[in-house]
Design a protein around this motif. Structure first.
Motif, PDB file in Angstrom:
ATOM      1  N   VAL A   1       0.864  -1.176   0.000  1.00 40.89           N
ATOM      2  CA  VAL A   1       0.000   0.000   0.000  1.00 40.89           C
ATOM      3  C   VAL A   1       0.905   1.233   0.000  1.00 40.89           C
ATOM      4  O   VAL A   1       1.737   1.409   0.882  1.00 40.89           O
ATOM      5  CB  VAL A   1      -0.937   0.018   1.233  1.00 40.89           C
ATOM      6  N   LEU A   2       0.746   2.074  -1.020  1.00 41.62           N
ATOM      7  CA  LEU A   2       1.538   3.293  -1.171  1.00 41.62           C
ATOM      8  C   LEU A   2       0.608   4.491  -1.083  1.00 41.62           C
ATOM      9  O   LEU A   2      -0.364   4.590  -1.833  1.00 41.62           O
ATOM     10  CB  LEU A   2       2.263   3.302  -2.522  1.00 41.62           C
ATOM     11  N   TYR A   3       0.908   5.397  -0.165  1.00 38.72           N
ATOM     12  CA  TYR A   3       0.158   6.640  -0.038  1.00 38.72           C
ATOM     13  C   TYR A   3       0.997   7.766  -0.629  1.00 38.72           C
ATOM     14  O   TYR A   3       2.181   7.896  -0.326  1.00 38.72           O
ATOM     15  CB  TYR A   3      -0.142   6.944   1.439  1.00 38.72           C
ATOM     16  N   VAL A   4       0.384   8.580  -1.501  1.00 38.81           N
ATOM     17  CA  VAL A   4       1.033   9.779  -2.030  1.00 38.81           C
ATOM     18  C   VAL A   4       0.132  10.973  -1.749  1.00 38.81           C
ATOM     19  O   VAL A   4      -1.081  10.893  -1.879  1.00 38.81           O
ATOM     20  CB  VAL A   4       1.349   9.680  -3.544  1.00 38.81           C
ATOM     21  N   SER A   5       0.739  12.082  -1.336  1.00 39.62           N
ATOM     22  CA  SER A   5      -0.043  13.270  -1.021  1.00 39.62           C
ATOM     23  C   SER A   5      -0.634  13.896  -2.283  1.00 39.62           C
ATOM     24  O   SER A   5      -0.180  13.631  -3.401  1.00 39.62           O
ATOM     25  CB  SER A   5       0.820  14.291  -0.282  1.00 39.62           C
ATOM     26  N   ASP A   6      -1.646  14.735  -2.082  1.00 38.13           N
ATOM     27  CA  ASP A   6      -2.294  15.421  -3.204  1.00 38.13           C
ATOM     28  C   ASP A   6      -1.302  16.224  -4.041  1.00 38.13           C
ATOM     29  O   ASP A   6      -1.496  16.387  -5.239  1.00 38.13           O
ATOM     30  CB  ASP A   6      -3.380  16.370  -2.694  1.00 38.13           C
TER      31      ASP A   6
ATOM     32  N   GLN B   1       0.063  -0.663 -12.907  1.00 39.95           N
ATOM     33  CA  GLN B   1      -1.244  -0.157 -12.513  1.00 39.95           C
ATOM     34  C   GLN B   1      -1.642  -0.752 -11.172  1.00 39.95           C
ATOM     35  O   GLN B   1      -1.484  -1.953 -10.939  1.00 39.95           O
ATOM     36  CB  GLN B   1      -2.303  -0.532 -13.560  1.00 39.95           C
ATOM     37  N   PRO B   2      -2.151   0.076 -10.243  1.00 44.33           N
ATOM     38  CA  PRO B   2      -2.569  -0.451  -8.940  1.00 44.33           C
ATOM     39  C   PRO B   2      -3.847  -1.272  -9.072  1.00 44.33           C
ATOM     40  O   PRO B   2      -4.669  -1.037  -9.954  1.00 44.33           O
ATOM     41  CB  PRO B   2      -2.796   0.810  -8.109  1.00 44.33           C
TER      42      PRO B   2
ATOM     43  N   VAL C   1      -9.118   7.446  -2.590  1.00 44.07           N
ATOM     44  CA  VAL C   1      -8.886   8.874  -2.423  1.00 44.07           C
ATOM     45  C   VAL C   1      -9.346   9.265  -1.031  1.00 44.07           C
ATOM     46  O   VAL C   1     -10.418   8.879  -0.585  1.00 44.07           O
ATOM     47  CB  VAL C   1      -9.661   9.685  -3.477  1.00 44.07           C
ATOM     48  N   GLY C   2      -8.522  10.054  -0.351  1.00 42.12           N
ATOM     49  CA  GLY C   2      -8.892  10.550   0.965  1.00 42.12           C
ATOM     50  C   GLY C   2      -7.682  10.846   1.806  1.00 42.12           C
ATOM     51  O   GLY C   2      -6.552  10.538   1.434  1.00 42.12           O
ATOM     52  N   ASP C   3      -7.896  11.489   2.936  1.00 42.22           N
ATOM     53  CA  ASP C   3      -6.842  11.819   3.895  1.00 42.22           C
ATOM     54  C   ASP C   3      -5.745  12.671   3.250  1.00 42.22           C
ATOM     55  O   ASP C   3      -4.565  12.502   3.519  1.00 42.22           O
ATOM     56  CB  ASP C   3      -6.257  10.539   4.508  1.00 42.22           C
ATOM     57  N   GLY C   4      -6.159  13.585   2.330  1.00 43.42           N
ATOM     58  CA  GLY C   4      -5.195  14.494   1.715  1.00 43.42           C
ATOM     59  C   GLY C   4      -4.310  13.859   0.672  1.00 43.42           C
ATOM     60  O   GLY C   4      -3.232  14.383   0.383  1.00 43.42           O
ATOM     61  N   GLY C   5      -4.719  12.752   0.100  1.00 41.06           N
ATOM     62  CA  GLY C   5      -3.908  12.094  -0.911  1.00 41.06           C
ATOM     63  C   GLY C   5      -4.602  10.886  -1.497  1.00 41.06           C
ATOM     64  O   GLY C   5      -5.808  10.715  -1.364  1.00 41.06           O
ATOM     65  N   ILE C   6      -3.829  10.040  -2.128  1.00 43.79           N
ATOM     66  CA  ILE C   6      -4.340   8.820  -2.758  1.00 43.79           C
ATOM     67  C   ILE C   6      -3.544   7.641  -2.243  1.00 43.79           C
ATOM     68  O   ILE C   6      -2.313   7.693  -2.163  1.00 43.79           O
ATOM     69  CB  ILE C   6      -4.220   8.888  -4.294  1.00 43.79           C
ATOM     70  N   SER C   7      -4.238   6.562  -1.897  1.00 46.37           N
ATOM     71  CA  SER C   7      -3.587   5.308  -1.505  1.00 46.37           C
ATOM     72  C   SER C   7      -3.731   4.326  -2.650  1.00 46.37           C
ATOM     73  O   SER C   7      -4.832   4.093  -3.150  1.00 46.37           O
ATOM     74  CB  SER C   7      -4.228   4.730  -0.242  1.00 46.37           C
ATOM     75  N   TYR C   8      -2.629   3.766  -3.069  1.00 45.61           N
ATOM     76  CA  TYR C   8      -2.605   2.770  -4.136  1.00 45.61           C
ATOM     77  C   TYR C   8      -2.271   1.416  -3.514  1.00 45.61           C
ATOM     78  O   TYR C   8      -1.382   1.310  -2.678  1.00 45.61           O
ATOM     79  CB  TYR C   8      -1.546   3.104  -5.177  1.00 45.61           C
ATOM     80  N   VAL C   9      -2.956   0.373  -3.959  1.00 46.11           N
ATOM     81  CA  VAL C   9      -2.682  -0.986  -3.493  1.00 46.11           C
ATOM     82  C   VAL C   9      -2.174  -1.786  -4.685  1.00 46.11           C
ATOM     83  O   VAL C   9      -2.834  -1.880  -5.727  1.00 46.11           O
ATOM     84  CB  VAL C   9      -3.958  -1.643  -2.903  1.00 46.11           C
ATOM     85  N   PHE C  10      -0.978  -2.366  -4.522  1.00 47.10           N
ATOM     86  CA  PHE C  10      -0.340  -3.157  -5.567  1.00 47.10           C
ATOM     87  C   PHE C  10      -0.170  -4.590  -5.088  1.00 47.10           C
ATOM     88  O   PHE C  10       0.286  -4.810  -3.963  1.00 47.10           O
ATOM     89  CB  PHE C  10       1.052  -2.606  -5.898  1.00 47.10           C
TER      90      PHE C  10
ATOM     91  N   HIS D   1       7.573  23.001  -4.434  1.00 46.09           N
ATOM     92  CA  HIS D   1       6.506  22.059  -4.090  1.00 46.09           C
ATOM     93  C   HIS D   1       7.036  21.012  -3.113  1.00 46.09           C
ATOM     94  O   HIS D   1       8.149  20.522  -3.262  1.00 46.09           O
ATOM     95  CB  HIS D   1       5.985  21.355  -5.348  1.00 46.09           C
ATOM     96  N   THR D   2       6.241  20.684  -2.129  1.00 44.23           N
ATOM     97  CA  THR D   2       6.591  19.633  -1.179  1.00 44.23           C
ATOM     98  C   THR D   2       5.646  18.459  -1.381  1.00 44.23           C
ATOM     99  O   THR D   2       4.525  18.623  -1.868  1.00 44.23           O
ATOM    100  CB  THR D   2       6.496  20.131   0.274  1.00 44.23           C
ATOM    101  N   PHE D   3       6.107  17.283  -1.014  1.00 42.84           N
ATOM    102  CA  PHE D   3       5.267  16.095  -1.120  1.00 42.84           C
ATOM    103  C   PHE D   3       5.547  15.168   0.049  1.00 42.84           C
ATOM    104  O   PHE D   3       6.578  15.255   0.709  1.00 42.84           O
ATOM    105  CB  PHE D   3       5.489  15.360  -2.457  1.00 42.84           C
ATOM    106  N   THR D   4       4.595  14.281   0.290  1.00 46.02           N
ATOM    107  CA  THR D   4       4.723  13.253   1.321  1.00 46.02           C
ATOM    108  C   THR D   4       4.298  11.930   0.726  1.00 46.02           C
ATOM    109  O   THR D   4       3.268  11.850   0.051  1.00 46.02           O
ATOM    110  CB  THR D   4       3.828  13.579   2.541  1.00 46.02           C
ATOM    111  N   VAL D   5       5.094  10.892   0.959  1.00 44.60           N
ATOM    112  CA  VAL D   5       4.747   9.534   0.534  1.00 44.60           C
ATOM    113  C   VAL D   5       5.052   8.590   1.694  1.00 44.60           C
ATOM    114  O   VAL D   5       5.905   8.879   2.525  1.00 44.60           O
ATOM    115  CB  VAL D   5       5.528   9.100  -0.739  1.00 44.60           C
ATOM    116  N   ARG D   6       4.339   7.490   1.732  1.00 46.51           N
ATOM    117  CA  ARG D   6       4.628   6.477   2.752  1.00 46.51           C
ATOM    118  C   ARG D   6       4.024   5.149   2.321  1.00 46.51           C
ATOM    119  O   ARG D   6       3.075   5.086   1.557  1.00 46.51           O
ATOM    120  CB  ARG D   6       4.110   6.906   4.125  1.00 46.51           C
TER     121      ARG D   6
END
Length: 179
Positions: free
Chosen positions: A104-109, A123-124, A129-138, A159-164
Protein backbone atom coordinates in the motif's frame (compact mmCIF):
# COMPACT_ATOMS: atom_id res chain seq x y z
CA UNK A 1 38.29 62.99 -65.69
CA UNK A 2 40.21 65.79 -64.32
CA UNK A 3 41.08 65.80 -60.62
CA UNK A 4 40.75 69.01 -58.71
CA UNK A 5 43.45 69.36 -56.10
CA UNK A 6 42.39 70.29 -52.61
CA UNK A 7 43.27 73.75 -51.69
CA UNK A 8 43.16 73.32 -47.93
CA UNK A 9 44.23 70.10 -46.33
CA UNK A 10 41.91 68.79 -43.61
CA UNK A 11 43.65 68.13 -40.33
CA UNK A 12 42.24 65.15 -38.51
CA UNK A 13 42.90 64.33 -34.89
CA UNK A 14 42.31 60.62 -35.52
CA UNK A 15 45.56 58.74 -36.17
CA UNK A 16 46.03 57.15 -39.56
CA UNK A 17 47.46 53.79 -40.47
CA UNK A 18 50.08 54.07 -43.22
CA UNK A 19 48.74 57.55 -44.00
CA UNK A 20 45.65 55.98 -45.60
CA UNK A 21 42.90 54.90 -43.19
CA UNK A 22 41.80 56.89 -40.18
CA UNK A 23 41.42 54.54 -37.22
CA UNK A 24 39.60 55.86 -34.20
CA UNK A 25 40.49 54.46 -30.84
CA UNK A 26 39.35 55.18 -27.36
CA UNK A 27 41.82 53.53 -25.06
CA UNK A 28 39.90 54.48 -21.91
CA UNK A 29 36.72 52.81 -23.26
CA UNK A 30 38.75 49.75 -24.27
CA UNK A 31 40.15 49.43 -20.74
CA UNK A 32 36.62 49.64 -19.28
CA UNK A 33 35.47 46.96 -21.70
CA UNK A 34 38.33 44.67 -20.73
CA UNK A 35 37.42 45.11 -17.02
CA UNK A 36 33.79 44.29 -17.84
CA UNK A 37 34.85 41.13 -19.68
CA UNK A 38 37.00 40.03 -16.72
CA UNK A 39 33.88 40.18 -14.54
CA UNK A 40 31.42 38.64 -17.00
CA UNK A 41 33.44 35.67 -18.32
CA UNK A 42 33.79 33.90 -14.95
CA UNK A 43 30.08 34.48 -14.29
CA UNK A 44 29.13 32.93 -17.65
CA UNK A 45 31.51 30.03 -17.04
CA UNK A 46 29.89 29.42 -13.64
CA UNK A 47 26.44 29.30 -15.28
CA UNK A 48 27.66 26.71 -17.81
CA UNK A 49 29.25 24.54 -15.08
CA UNK A 50 26.11 24.68 -12.88
CA UNK A 51 23.98 23.74 -15.91
CA UNK A 52 26.22 20.79 -16.81
CA UNK A 53 26.04 19.53 -13.22
CA UNK A 54 22.24 19.68 -13.29
CA UNK A 55 21.58 22.87 -11.37
CA UNK A 56 18.86 23.73 -13.89
CA UNK A 57 17.44 20.19 -14.03
CA UNK A 58 18.37 16.81 -15.51
CA UNK A 59 21.74 16.19 -13.93
CA UNK A 60 23.72 15.12 -10.89
CA UNK A 61 22.57 18.05 -8.71
CA UNK A 62 18.92 17.51 -9.67
CA UNK A 63 18.72 13.87 -8.60
CA UNK A 64 17.61 13.04 -5.07
CA UNK A 65 17.03 9.92 -2.98
CA UNK A 66 15.03 9.72 0.21
CA UNK A 67 14.38 6.71 2.39
CA UNK A 68 11.98 6.05 5.21
CA UNK A 69 13.64 6.00 8.62
CA UNK A 70 13.18 2.22 8.88
CA UNK A 71 14.65 1.69 5.39
CA UNK A 72 11.53 -0.08 4.11
CA UNK A 73 10.96 2.33 1.21
CA UNK A 74 13.25 4.45 -0.97
CA UNK A 75 12.12 7.29 -3.25
CA UNK A 76 14.20 8.46 -6.24
CA UNK A 77 13.11 11.73 -7.83
CA UNK A 78 14.36 14.96 -9.36
CA UNK A 79 14.57 17.81 -6.85
CA UNK A 80 14.96 20.32 -9.70
CA UNK A 81 12.50 20.00 -12.57
CA UNK A 82 11.20 22.06 -15.44
CA UNK A 83 7.57 23.00 -15.97
CA UNK A 84 5.83 20.89 -18.65
CA UNK A 85 8.77 18.47 -18.80
CA UNK A 86 8.23 14.79 -17.91
CA UNK A 87 10.14 13.13 -15.08
CA UNK A 88 9.80 9.92 -13.08
CA UNK A 89 9.43 9.35 -9.34
CA UNK A 90 10.54 5.80 -8.47
CA UNK A 91 9.59 3.91 -5.31
CA UNK A 92 11.58 0.86 -4.19
CA UNK A 93 10.04 -1.32 -1.52
CA UNK A 94 11.82 -3.68 0.87
CA UNK A 95 10.41 -6.85 2.46
CA UNK A 96 8.87 -4.92 5.39
CA UNK A 97 6.41 -3.18 3.07
CA UNK A 98 4.84 -6.37 1.71
CA UNK A 99 1.88 -7.41 3.88
CA UNK A 100 -0.65 -10.07 2.91
CA UNK A 101 0.72 -10.19 -0.65
CA UNK A 102 0.26 -6.47 -1.29
CA UNK A 103 1.96 -3.10 -0.97
CA UNK A 104 0.00 0.00 0.00
CA UNK A 105 1.54 3.29 -1.17
CA UNK A 106 0.16 6.64 -0.04
CA UNK A 107 1.03 9.78 -2.03
CA UNK A 108 -0.04 13.27 -1.02
CA UNK A 109 -2.29 15.42 -3.20
CA UNK A 110 0.71 17.54 -4.15
CA UNK A 111 2.17 14.66 -6.18
CA UNK A 112 -1.03 14.45 -8.21
CA UNK A 113 -1.99 18.15 -8.43
CA UNK A 114 1.13 20.32 -8.34
CA UNK A 115 3.69 17.82 -9.64
CA UNK A 116 1.23 16.54 -12.24
CA UNK A 117 1.15 12.75 -11.92
CA UNK A 118 0.42 11.46 -15.43
CA UNK A 119 0.48 7.69 -15.05
CA UNK A 120 1.60 5.01 -12.65
CA UNK A 121 3.32 1.73 -13.47
CA UNK A 122 2.43 -0.96 -12.70
CA UNK A 123 -1.24 -0.16 -12.51
CA UNK A 124 -2.57 -0.45 -8.94
CA UNK A 125 -5.24 -3.03 -8.16
CA UNK A 126 -7.11 -0.52 -5.96
CA UNK A 127 -6.97 3.27 -5.57
CA UNK A 128 -8.51 5.10 -2.62
CA UNK A 129 -8.89 8.87 -2.42
CA UNK A 130 -8.89 10.55 0.96
CA UNK A 131 -6.84 11.82 3.89
CA UNK A 132 -5.20 14.49 1.71
CA UNK A 133 -3.91 12.09 -0.91
CA UNK A 134 -4.34 8.82 -2.76
CA UNK A 135 -3.59 5.31 -1.50
CA UNK A 136 -2.60 2.77 -4.14
CA UNK A 137 -2.68 -0.99 -3.49
CA UNK A 138 -0.34 -3.16 -5.57
CA UNK A 139 -0.18 -6.96 -5.54
CA UNK A 140 3.33 -8.07 -4.56
CA UNK A 141 4.84 -11.47 -3.90
CA UNK A 142 8.44 -10.69 -3.00
CA UNK A 143 10.82 -7.81 -2.47
CA UNK A 144 12.39 -5.81 -3.91
CA UNK A 145 9.36 -4.29 -5.63
CA UNK A 146 9.26 -1.08 -7.64
CA UNK A 147 6.58 1.45 -8.65
CA UNK A 148 7.07 4.45 -10.93
CA UNK A 149 4.92 7.56 -11.24
CA UNK A 150 5.43 9.75 -14.30
CA UNK A 151 5.26 13.43 -13.39
CA UNK A 152 4.84 16.55 -15.50
CA UNK A 153 4.62 19.72 -13.38
CA UNK A 154 2.44 22.39 -14.96
CA UNK A 155 3.69 25.50 -13.17
CA UNK A 156 6.92 26.70 -11.56
CA UNK A 157 7.49 27.03 -7.84
CA UNK A 158 8.59 25.21 -4.72
CA UNK A 159 6.51 22.06 -4.09
CA UNK A 160 6.59 19.63 -1.18
CA UNK A 161 5.27 16.10 -1.12
CA UNK A 162 4.72 13.25 1.32
CA UNK A 163 4.75 9.53 0.53
CA UNK A 164 4.63 6.48 2.75
CA UNK A 165 4.04 2.79 2.62
CA UNK A 166 1.74 0.98 5.01
CA UNK A 167 3.39 0.46 8.39
CA UNK A 168 6.36 2.73 7.59
CA UNK A 169 7.12 6.33 8.50
CA UNK A 170 6.43 9.04 5.93
CA UNK A 171 9.05 10.32 3.51
CA UNK A 172 8.92 14.06 2.80
CA UNK A 173 10.57 15.76 -0.12
CA UNK A 174 10.85 19.07 -1.92
CA UNK A 175 10.85 19.76 -5.65
CA UNK A 176 11.77 23.07 -7.23
CA UNK A 177 10.06 23.48 -10.61
CA UNK A 178 11.72 25.98 -12.93
CA UNK A 179 9.92 27.74 -15.80
Amino acid sequence: MRQIPFENRVNDSVPKVRDEVAVGEDLEFQRKWWRFEKIVWPFLLAIVVVDLMGGFGRGWLAKAKRSSSDGAMQVDYERIERASTPSVMTFRFGPKTIRDGRIVLYVSDSVVKTLGAQRIAPQPAISNVGDGGISYVFPASKAPAMVQIQLEPSFPGWHTFTVRSEGSPAVNGDVFVMP
